[in-house]
Scaffold this motif. Structure first.
Motif, PDB file in Angstrom:
ATOM      1  N   TYR A 196      12.124  59.093  39.464  1.00  0.00           N
ATOM      2  CA  TYR A 196      12.172  60.032  40.595  1.00  0.00           C
ATOM      3  C   TYR A 196      12.587  61.426  40.124  1.00  0.00           C
ATOM      4  O   TYR A 196      13.476  61.566  39.277  1.00  0.00           O
ATOM      5  N   SER A 197      11.901  62.422  40.699  1.00  0.00           N
ATOM      6  CA  SER A 197      11.954  63.775  40.137  1.00  0.00           C
ATOM      7  C   SER A 197      13.289  64.487  40.294  1.00  0.00           C
ATOM      8  O   SER A 197      13.603  65.373  39.515  1.00  0.00           O
ATOM      9  N   MET A 198      14.070  64.148  41.288  1.00  0.00           N
ATOM     10  CA  MET A 198      15.310  64.886  41.509  1.00  0.00           C
ATOM     11  C   MET A 198      16.492  64.262  40.775  1.00  0.00           C
ATOM     12  O   MET A 198      17.194  64.919  40.035  1.00  0.00           O
ATOM     13  N   SER A 239      -7.335  68.614  40.610  1.00  0.00           N
ATOM     14  CA  SER A 239      -6.969  69.963  40.166  1.00  0.00           C
ATOM     15  C   SER A 239      -5.486  70.161  39.903  1.00  0.00           C
ATOM     16  O   SER A 239      -5.103  71.034  39.118  1.00  0.00           O
ATOM     17  N   THR A 240      -4.630  69.415  40.598  1.00  0.00           N
ATOM     18  CA  THR A 240      -3.190  69.427  40.303  1.00  0.00           C
ATOM     19  C   THR A 240      -2.638  68.022  40.549  1.00  0.00           C
ATOM     20  O   THR A 240      -3.322  67.187  41.160  1.00  0.00           O
ATOM     21  N   GLY A 241      -1.403  67.805  40.154  1.00  0.00           N
ATOM     22  CA  GLY A 241      -0.747  66.529  40.447  1.00  0.00           C
ATOM     23  C   GLY A 241      -0.555  66.373  41.948  1.00  0.00           C
ATOM     24  O   GLY A 241      -0.719  65.287  42.504  1.00  0.00           O
ATOM     25  N   TYR A 242      -0.193  67.464  42.586  1.00  0.00           N
ATOM     26  CA  TYR A 242       0.002  67.466  44.041  1.00  0.00           C
ATOM     27  C   TYR A 242      -1.282  67.018  44.736  1.00  0.00           C
ATOM     28  O   TYR A 242      -1.267  66.139  45.600  1.00  0.00           O
ATOM     29  N   GLN A 243      -2.380  67.598  44.326  1.00  0.00           N
ATOM     30  CA  GLN A 243      -3.657  67.250  44.968  1.00  0.00           C
ATOM     31  C   GLN A 243      -4.119  65.839  44.630  1.00  0.00           C
ATOM     32  O   GLN A 243      -4.855  65.236  45.398  1.00  0.00           O
ATOM     33  N   VAL A 255       1.513  53.793  42.273  1.00  0.00           N
ATOM     34  CA  VAL A 255       2.681  54.355  41.590  1.00  0.00           C
ATOM     35  C   VAL A 255       2.387  55.767  41.104  1.00  0.00           C
ATOM     36  O   VAL A 255       1.403  55.990  40.385  1.00  0.00           O
ATOM     37  N   ASP A 256       3.252  56.710  41.480  1.00  0.00           N
ATOM     38  CA  ASP A 256       3.136  58.079  40.980  1.00  0.00           C
ATOM     39  C   ASP A 256       4.068  58.193  39.771  1.00  0.00           C
ATOM     40  O   ASP A 256       5.294  58.160  39.927  1.00  0.00           O
ATOM     41  N   GLU A 257       3.482  58.339  38.592  1.00  0.00           N
ATOM     42  CA  GLU A 257       4.285  58.428  37.360  1.00  0.00           C
ATOM     43  C   GLU A 257       4.279  59.862  36.818  1.00  0.00           C
ATOM     44  O   GLU A 257       4.259  60.076  35.595  1.00  0.00           O
ATOM     45  N   ALA A 258       4.325  60.838  37.745  1.00  0.00           N
ATOM     46  CA  ALA A 258       4.311  62.252  37.349  1.00  0.00           C
ATOM     47  C   ALA A 258       5.321  62.537  36.227  1.00  0.00           C
ATOM     48  O   ALA A 258       5.004  63.208  35.244  1.00  0.00           O
ATOM     49  N   HIS A 259       6.553  62.015  36.397  1.00  0.00           N
ATOM     50  CA  HIS A 259       7.612  62.330  35.424  1.00  0.00           C
ATOM     51  C   HIS A 259       7.749  61.280  34.328  1.00  0.00           C
ATOM     52  O   HIS A 259       8.418  61.523  33.332  1.00  0.00           O
ATOM     53  N   SER A 260       7.156  60.117  34.524  1.00  0.00           N
ATOM     54  CA  SER A 260       7.373  59.051  33.539  1.00  0.00           C
ATOM     55  C   SER A 260       6.177  58.814  32.626  1.00  0.00           C
ATOM     56  O   SER A 260       6.326  58.197  31.570  1.00  0.00           O
ATOM     57  N   ALA A 284      -0.688  60.421  37.893  1.00  0.00           N
ATOM     58  CA  ALA A 284       0.215  61.250  37.080  1.00  0.00           C
ATOM     59  C   ALA A 284      -0.337  62.673  37.056  1.00  0.00           C
ATOM     60  O   ALA A 284      -1.445  62.933  37.533  1.00  0.00           O
ATOM     61  N   THR A 285       0.478  63.565  36.514  1.00  0.00           N
ATOM     62  CA  THR A 285       0.094  64.974  36.480  1.00  0.00           C
ATOM     63  C   THR A 285      -0.140  65.428  35.040  1.00  0.00           C
ATOM     64  O   THR A 285       0.370  64.820  34.108  1.00  0.00           O
ATOM     65  N   PHE A 286      -0.889  66.505  34.887  1.00  0.00           N
ATOM     66  CA  PHE A 286      -1.033  67.107  33.547  1.00  0.00           C
ATOM     67  C   PHE A 286       0.078  68.131  33.292  1.00  0.00           C
ATOM     68  O   PHE A 286       0.180  68.682  32.210  1.00  0.00           O
ATOM     69  N   SER A 287       0.878  68.434  34.359  1.00  0.00           N
ATOM     70  CA  SER A 287       1.771  69.594  34.259  1.00  0.00           C
ATOM     71  C   SER A 287       3.134  69.276  33.624  1.00  0.00           C
ATOM     72  O   SER A 287       3.982  70.148  33.569  1.00  0.00           O
ATOM     73  N   LYS A 288       3.312  68.054  33.147  1.00  0.00           N
ATOM     74  CA  LYS A 288       4.614  67.752  32.545  1.00  0.00           C
ATOM     75  C   LYS A 288       4.386  67.319  31.083  1.00  0.00           C
ATOM     76  O   LYS A 288       4.232  68.173  30.236  1.00  0.00           O
ATOM     77  N   SER A 289       4.294  66.007  30.810  1.00  0.00           N
ATOM     78  CA  SER A 289       4.116  65.608  29.406  1.00  0.00           C
ATOM     79  C   SER A 289       2.822  66.148  28.798  1.00  0.00           C
ATOM     80  O   SER A 289       2.753  66.370  27.595  1.00  0.00           O
ATOM     81  N   VAL A 348       5.174  54.159  45.566  1.00  0.00           N
ATOM     82  CA  VAL A 348       6.475  54.439  44.940  1.00  0.00           C
ATOM     83  C   VAL A 348       6.257  55.401  43.765  1.00  0.00           C
ATOM     84  O   VAL A 348       5.116  55.695  43.400  1.00  0.00           O
ATOM     85  N   GLU A 349       7.346  55.876  43.203  1.00  0.00           N
ATOM     86  CA  GLU A 349       7.244  56.702  41.995  1.00  0.00           C
ATOM     87  C   GLU A 349       7.807  55.906  40.823  1.00  0.00           C
ATOM     88  O   GLU A 349       8.362  54.821  41.024  1.00  0.00           O
ATOM     89  N   GLY A 350       7.671  56.435  39.614  1.00  0.00           N
ATOM     90  CA  GLY A 350       8.259  55.782  38.447  1.00  0.00           C
ATOM     91  C   GLY A 350       9.679  56.299  38.286  1.00  0.00           C
ATOM     92  O   GLY A 350      10.626  55.762  38.865  1.00  0.00           O
ATOM     93  N   SER A 367      10.414  59.947  48.535  1.00  0.00           N
ATOM     94  CA  SER A 367       9.130  60.338  47.937  1.00  0.00           C
ATOM     95  C   SER A 367       8.996  61.853  47.804  1.00  0.00           C
ATOM     96  O   SER A 367       9.525  62.611  48.616  1.00  0.00           O
ATOM     97  N   HIS A 368       8.236  62.253  46.814  1.00  0.00           N
ATOM     98  CA  HIS A 368       7.931  63.671  46.594  1.00  0.00           C
ATOM     99  C   HIS A 368       7.169  64.231  47.791  1.00  0.00           C
ATOM    100  O   HIS A 368       6.440  63.510  48.481  1.00  0.00           O
ATOM    101  N   ALA A 369       7.305  65.540  47.992  1.00  0.00           N
ATOM    102  CA  ALA A 369       6.655  66.226  49.131  1.00  0.00           C
ATOM    103  C   ALA A 369       5.160  65.926  49.219  1.00  0.00           C
ATOM    104  O   ALA A 369       4.613  65.783  50.322  1.00  0.00           O
TER     105      ALA A 369
HETATM  106  N1  PMP Z   1       4.548  63.930  41.985  1.00  0.00           N
HETATM  107  C1  PMP Z   1       5.836  64.134  41.666  1.00  0.00           C
HETATM  108  C2  PMP Z   1       6.795  62.978  41.709  1.00  0.00           C
HETATM  109  C3  PMP Z   1       6.278  65.407  41.289  1.00  0.00           C
HETATM  110  O1  PMP Z   1       7.553  65.607  40.985  1.00  0.00           O
HETATM  111  C4  PMP Z   1       5.336  66.472  41.248  1.00  0.00           C
HETATM  112  C5  PMP Z   1       5.727  67.885  40.853  1.00  0.00           C
HETATM  113  N2  PMP Z   1       6.927  68.104  40.339  1.00  0.00           N
HETATM  114  C6  PMP Z   1       4.013  66.204  41.599  1.00  0.00           C
HETATM  115  C7  PMP Z   1       3.645  64.922  41.949  1.00  0.00           C
HETATM  116  C8  PMP Z   1       2.990  67.300  41.615  1.00  0.00           C
HETATM  117  O2  PMP Z   1       2.605  67.655  40.357  1.00  0.00           O
HETATM  118  P1  PMP Z   1       2.000  69.100  40.026  1.00  0.00           P
HETATM  119  O3  PMP Z   1       3.169  70.056  39.994  1.00  0.00           O
HETATM  120  O4  PMP Z   1       1.374  68.948  38.725  1.00  0.00           O
HETATM  121  O5  PMP Z   1       1.051  69.454  41.117  1.00  0.00           O
END
Ligand code: PMP
Length: 399
Positions: free
Chosen positions: A184-186, A110-114, A209-214, A240-245, A180-182, A136-138
């Motif tokens: 990093y979000s910050m 349902s979300t990238g977080y989930q 690998v979490d490629e949320a941003h990549s 990865a998430t649907f909420s970015k690209s 790891v991430e691809g 790592s992301h929260a």
């Molecule tokens: N992983 C990373 C690295 C993120 O930065 C984020 C959100 N910025 C998420 C996961 C969660 O994605 P979403 O906001 O789509 O739930």
């Protein structure tokens, strides 16, 4: 004692921020005009803090698909896929992502977080160990709290430290997972995925690998940093998430292991409603655009380099090399909040980022570039930063 007592440090931070100007947390957009333009306090601003990397939020095919999905299937699914049934859109998107990623199993969440919460917490059982990057992301940290295994942190982007920790903590009883991430979000810095993958596999661990941003912004086909670094076929789990690209909301995890299908029993998949038909339809249309139009991220990279070079020339303290996320370190939270307000007054919306989102208590002005930004818009952003650099110089000289 009041149950709200624990929030007093947060309240103090907020009250310090509003003494400086607007609180950067929860800024209100009166209107969104395009992927790069919005209205705040009645004034048009350039948005350069939206994670809208491919600029697809207003893309005609995505908007049309979302509207058609509402007409055909309604506004919401009103339940979980396990309890209340799958919609054809969810299954179709899973099939398309699976094929695009070249994997054996893909699950939409349902979300990238989930996505991370579900996949990591379910993969790591009582006897297992999960090794996570310190930055790592929260949602990765939260996944380790929900999991029943042991969590071991290694130094940010440090394959040697990961190697050491994997050697030290032999685990004969259970499995081991490295997360790891691809990008990093910050800070917008990149993981050495080739080294991380080699180290993980040498120790018999799997790699996630979490490629949320990549996802979408890296790789010739847009399949992320794993593709760009030539290690996609070595990745065990790719999220990865649907909420970015993909300019929607939701997320996915793909795996080369067909048994990943079993993760539909994970709690954050089972016990929450599935994404709405419109969110799924626009994500599907965005994915199809990525598949059919290679080079969708060319302008993203050109604008990112333009911005990075301009800011570096002005002497700003940039956290990493040029990438779609450009972070500027500020000496204090007060300074970052003041700059955030000055930039907004001058028509540029960036993100203020501070703890707990940032590591080591650092305060940042965080910019994220979009393929929809024009060269002129980036020049405008740079000219506003030039005035900020000038103000800071004057202030430093006066102090
Ligand atoms: N992983 C990373 C690295 C993120 O930065 C984020 C959100 N910025 C998420 C996961 C969660 O994605 P979403 O906001 O789509 O739930």
């Amino acid at each position: 004692m009041s149950i709200f007592e624990k929030f007093s440090p947060y309240l103090e931070r907020m009250s310090r921020a509003v003494q400086i100007g607007r609180s950067p947390i929860g800024i209100q957009f009166d209107d969104i005009l395009s992927p790069t333009r919005g209205v705040i306090e009645g004034k048009e601003v350039i948005m350069i803090g939206t994670n809208n990397y491919l600029g697809l939020t207003f893309e005609e095919s995505c908007v049309t698909a979302a509207k058609a999905a509402i007409d055909a299937h309604g506004t919401g699914t009103t339940g979980s896929r396990v309890a209340n049934g799958n919609y054809v859109g969810h299954t179709k998107l899973e099939r398309s992502l699976n094929k695009f990623m070249g994997m054996a199993s893909t699950i939409v969440f349902s979300t990238g977080y989930q996505t991370n919460l579900a996949a990591i917490s379910a993969l790591v059982g009582p006897k297992d160990q999960v090794f996570i990057d310190a930055d790592s992301h929260a949602c990765i940290y939260d996944a380790t709290r929900l999991s029943t295994g042991t969590t071991i942190r290694f130094r940010h982007n440090n394959a040697e430290d990961l190697d050491k920790r994997l050697s030290r903590s032999q685990n004969t009883d259970g499995a081991r997972l490295v997360v790891v991430e691809g990008m990093y979000s910050m800070f917008g810095d990149l993981a050495p995925l080739d080294e991380m993958t080699e180290v993980a596999h040498r120790h018999g661990a799997m790699i996630y690998v979490d490629e949320a941003h990549s996802f979408g912004s890296f790789g010739p086909k847009g399949r992320g940093l794993s593709e760009a670094m030539g290690v996609l076929d070595k990745i065990d789990f790719y999220s990865a998430t649907f909420s970015k690209s993909l300019a929607s909301i939701g997320g996915f995890c793909s795996s080369k292991h067909p048994q990943f299908e079993l993760l539909r029993v994970s709690r954050p998949y089972m016990f929450t409603a599935s994404p709405s038909p419109s969110a799924i339809a626009s994500a599907q249309a965005a994915l199809e655009k990525i598949i059919s139009e290679e080079g969708l991220h060319d302008n993203l990279w050109a604008r990112a380099r333009q911005l990075h070079e301009g800011l570096a020339q002005m002497g700003f303290d940039l956290a990493a090399d040029a990438s779609p996320i450009i972070a500027i370190r500020r000496h204090s939270e007060e300074q970052a909040v003041r700059d955030f307000n000055t930039l907004l007054d001058r028509g540029v919306y960036v993100n203020f980022s501070g703890p707990p989102a940032t590591p080591a208590g650092i305060s940042l002005l965080r910019l994220s570039v979009s393929a929809a930004h024009t060269e002129e818009e980036i020049n405008k952003v740079l000219s506003v930063f030039q005035t900020l650099a000038q103000d800071n110089k004057v202030a430093m000289a006066a102090s």
